[in-house]
Write a protein that holds these residues in place. Structure first.
Motif, PDB file in Angstrom:
ATOM      1  N   LYS A   1       0.821  -1.201   0.000  1.00  0.00           N
ATOM      2  CA  LYS A   1       0.000   0.000   0.000  1.00  0.00           C
ATOM      3  C   LYS A   1       0.857   1.253   0.000  1.00  0.00           C
ATOM      4  O   LYS A   1       1.967   1.268   0.524  1.00  0.00           O
TER       5      LYS A   1
ATOM      6  N   GLY B   1     -12.289   4.378  -2.018  1.00  0.00           N
ATOM      7  CA  GLY B   1     -12.404   3.343  -3.040  1.00  0.00           C
ATOM      8  C   GLY B   1     -13.800   3.291  -3.656  1.00  0.00           C
ATOM      9  O   GLY B   1     -14.007   2.719  -4.717  1.00  0.00           O
TER      10      GLY B   1
ATOM     11  N   ARG C   1     -12.271 -12.224  -5.515  1.00  0.00           N
ATOM     12  CA  ARG C   1     -11.063 -11.748  -6.203  1.00  0.00           C
ATOM     13  C   ARG C   1      -9.863 -12.646  -5.898  1.00  0.00           C
ATOM     14  O   ARG C   1      -9.015 -12.878  -6.747  1.00  0.00           O
TER      15      ARG C   1
ATOM     16  N   SER D   1      -4.736   0.874  -1.745  1.00  0.00           N
ATOM     17  CA  SER D   1      -4.223  -0.246  -2.541  1.00  0.00           C
ATOM     18  C   SER D   1      -3.924   0.232  -3.962  1.00  0.00           C
ATOM     19  O   SER D   1      -4.491   1.227  -4.419  1.00  0.00           O
ATOM     20  N   PRO D   2      -3.050  -0.475  -4.672  1.00  0.00           N
ATOM     21  CA  PRO D   2      -2.717  -0.090  -6.054  1.00  0.00           C
ATOM     22  C   PRO D   2      -3.958   0.036  -6.936  1.00  0.00           C
ATOM     23  O   PRO D   2      -4.049   0.970  -7.746  1.00  0.00           O
ATOM     24  N   SER D   3      -4.943  -0.855  -6.767  1.00  0.00           N
ATOM     25  CA  SER D   3      -6.115  -0.778  -7.652  1.00  0.00           C
ATOM     26  C   SER D   3      -6.946   0.463  -7.343  1.00  0.00           C
ATOM     27  O   SER D   3      -7.508   1.089  -8.247  1.00  0.00           O
ATOM     28  N   THR D   4      -7.020   0.841  -6.076  1.00  0.00           N
ATOM     29  CA  THR D   4      -7.746   2.069  -5.730  1.00  0.00           C
ATOM     30  C   THR D   4      -7.031   3.284  -6.309  1.00  0.00           C
ATOM     31  O   THR D   4      -7.666   4.182  -6.884  1.00  0.00           O
TER      32      THR D   4
ATOM     33  N   ASN E   1      -5.090   3.407  -8.872  1.00  0.00           N
ATOM     34  CA  ASN E   1      -5.275   3.367 -10.322  1.00  0.00           C
ATOM     35  C   ASN E   1      -6.640   3.934 -10.707  1.00  0.00           C
ATOM     36  O   ASN E   1      -6.776   4.760 -11.612  1.00  0.00           O
ATOM     37  N   ASN E   2      -7.654   3.513  -9.966  1.00  0.00           N
ATOM     38  CA  ASN E   2      -9.014   3.952 -10.250  1.00  0.00           C
ATOM     39  C   ASN E   2      -9.193   5.447  -9.995  1.00  0.00           C
ATOM     40  O   ASN E   2      -9.834   6.158 -10.777  1.00  0.00           O
TER      41      ASN E   2
ATOM     42  N   LYS F   1      -7.768   7.500 -12.752  1.00  0.00           N
ATOM     43  CA  LYS F   1      -8.647   7.604 -13.923  1.00  0.00           C
ATOM     44  C   LYS F   1      -9.675   8.714 -13.739  1.00  0.00           C
ATOM     45  O   LYS F   1      -9.957   9.483 -14.663  1.00  0.00           O
TER      46      LYS F   1
END
Lengths: 369, 369
Positions: free
Chosen positions: A4, A51, A194, A341-344, A346-347, A350
């Motif tokens: 994180k 998130g 997931r 987190s990396p996905s958050t 990233n989102n 965007k």
């Protein structure tokens, strides 16, 4: 391994606020909504944190959530308020409802409010905790899209229907219970999906009403209402008190919806990209009407310190009281930043790109990493 | 095989009333206390029924329960009452507190009361249900002797702390949730002990805080406070939400005791022959302040009939809403009488013999047996 990255709370709040303003919210309402989301992250509840920004943005884009709907007061007595939120964002109307409940409780000793035609309001505890500094007991609940299966049933008939209850202490902070009345939230099942892990028995049932472990299948069946769903607190059948969690979920639904004539139970469904229109219930009870509030806080300190100092089970470190971990997490987040987190990240990047606004820099260097 | 013998409710009530009068209670207070016990049997909750008469008699004999203590109103505002019960019997002071709560809620919209230095009050639902005919939401809670072990703990820190919540319906009767906040009550563990059965995992822990199955050992260790006890609703650890049941139990304790300055948590212990001095919390919220009560009842009918008509899981007969089974049991008990076990009948016979009063005849012939 902590993958994180940490961000300053204020910077995240400011980012969210800007996103909401760009989507048509007033600066005040945007600030409240941003604060509710980031507070969840600060308290270690990322399932309800930043998130979720994408789902809020989706809601605003599709009109499921209205940036600036006029809310209407439908009933107004010294101890009760009913508000039609007209599809507005959950957090601002909820903060206003709770402020009014607190003001009425100050004058009249106790007060309650129902808010209907509202949207996802984040963590219930945020609103309940608003009562603490006024030396009141705070209560907040919401219904949600139907995801819960009643004892002996096989179709969803109620939401995860969280309830929050809090009471102020002095040195120990506060007792803050903030819990869904199902055994787990949908977010927890999504995490297992997931990670490709089988669910533990007693979390969810399949279309036939039997305990099931395939997370992906359950999520899909629930979404399409094919049958199956999450079990109430207490799990399957009656052996471990599943009917109690089921009863609590229905209690929350009665207070949030039947009490003000809003949709309830299986009538409530999420959309593919956002959350369902929902109803909330708020309450405040003034402690001074029962007992000197300072003495109350003193006894709360005794109770809470006895709980966290009671001997731990073999293999466990310590016992916590409700809200203690969240309070410690908040302290750490204020100092070290909020882990995302990396996905958050990233989102959120965007969302920032789409609006051409800047996403804040991380603070990891401050942690000496 | 049903080895139970059936008795007319009125005859049992009259018997209990006479027993209480002989032990010094006024006719009115004796009548209330008898009605609370027999109502539990009628509703299919024998653990809180006439089978407890011996413990009430013991309480009266030892002075733990006082037949005629003067109760004192300590605080009195339009929405709050605090009563010192001064060791009197639980049911009469609780009925009076709930009557006052209802009267205040009628005038002011909502009201709450704490009662401390009280005794075992029977089923919490009895008091909550008093609100139903006044078109109010009813709430009742009590703390109990400490029997519950917090998540990650190994010593008892709270009671089975039941909470009752009810809301009126029309055709469907009412929603009546009446639940302990531990996974089971002590009575259930006593049944397993008598039958020599191993407890299911996730009901109780031993002295080390590990899940345990020896009912007799747990009862003994709990009584002597050697360690171990009953788990909160949700069971061991965090996997099934045990911290939620733990939080609810503490919530009940805060409302019953910290709110009025009464003993809480591990300070409360039963005696060998009777129950501990405990505190209660009562509440009523007037529905008309939110919405026309008739419309509320109509929507409650929809909600409750949807719940009991939702398809059952494979292998199950039907889904019930909270209070439905108890309502059906009450209907049957009014017609066929109340079933009592041989050991209860034997025990009641002894109480009758001691006071030289007659124990009612059974009505089994009426059932065509």
């Amino acid at each position: 391994m902590d993958s994180k990255v940490y961000f300053q709370a204020d910077a995240l709040t400011e980012f969210c606020r800007e996103v909401f303003i760009r989507h048509g919210m007033t600066a005040d309402d945007a600030g409240i909504t941003a604060d509710v989301l980031v507070t969840a992250d600060m308290r270690g509840i990322p399932s309800h944190g930043i998130g979720r920004l994408q789902r809020y943005v989706n809601g605003l884009k599709t009109g499921q959530m209205k940036a600036n709907a006029e809310t209407e007061i439908i009933r107004d007595t010294p101890v009760s308020t009913v508000i039609n939120a007209n599809g507005t964002m959950g957090p601002p109307v909820s903060v206003k409802a709770m402020e009014s409940v607190i003001e009425k409780a100050r004058n009249n000793g106790a007060s309650f409010a129902c808010v209907y035609e509202s949207n996802h309001f984040g963590i219930a505890g945020y609103y309940a905790m608003m009562a603490l500094k006024h030396d009141m007991i705070g209560i907040a609940m919401t219904n949600t899209a139907a995801l819960g299966v009643p004892t002996f049933g096989r179709q969803v008939m109620f939401g995860t229907n969280p309830l929050a209850f809090c009471a102020p202490a002095e040195k120990e902070g506060a007792f803050v219970l903030d819990m869904s009345t199902t055994v787990v939230s949908r977010g927890k099942i999504e995490v297992y999906d997931r990670e490709g892990k089988a669910l533990p028995h007693n979390w969810a049932v399949d279309k036939t009403g039997k305990s099931a472990t395939d997370a992906g299948k359950i999520l899909d069946d629930m979404f399409h209402r094919y049958g199956g769903g999450i079990l109430p607190l207490g799990g399957l059948g009656e052996m471990f008190g599943g009917y109690k969690g089921y009863g609590l979920a229905v209690m929350v639904d009665i207070l949030c919806s039947v009490l003000c004539g809003a949709p309830f139970g299986s009538q409530i469904s999420d959309t593919a990209t956002s959350s369902a229109r929902v109803s909330h219930f708020f309450g405040a009870i003034k402690i001074d009407n029962f007992r000197n509030a300072g003495e109350f806080r003193g006894d709360m300190d005794k109770m809470l310190s006895q709980l966290r100092n009671t001997p731990a089970a073999e293999g466990e470190e310590q016992v916590y009281f409700a809200g203690q971990k969240e309070m410690e997490h908040e302290k750490s987040a204020r100092k070290n930043g909020i882990p995302l987190s990396p996905s958050t990240i990233n989102n959120l990047g965007k969302i920032a790109g789409e609006l051409q606004i800047e996403f804040p820099a991380s603070v990891n260097k401050n942690k000496g990493e």
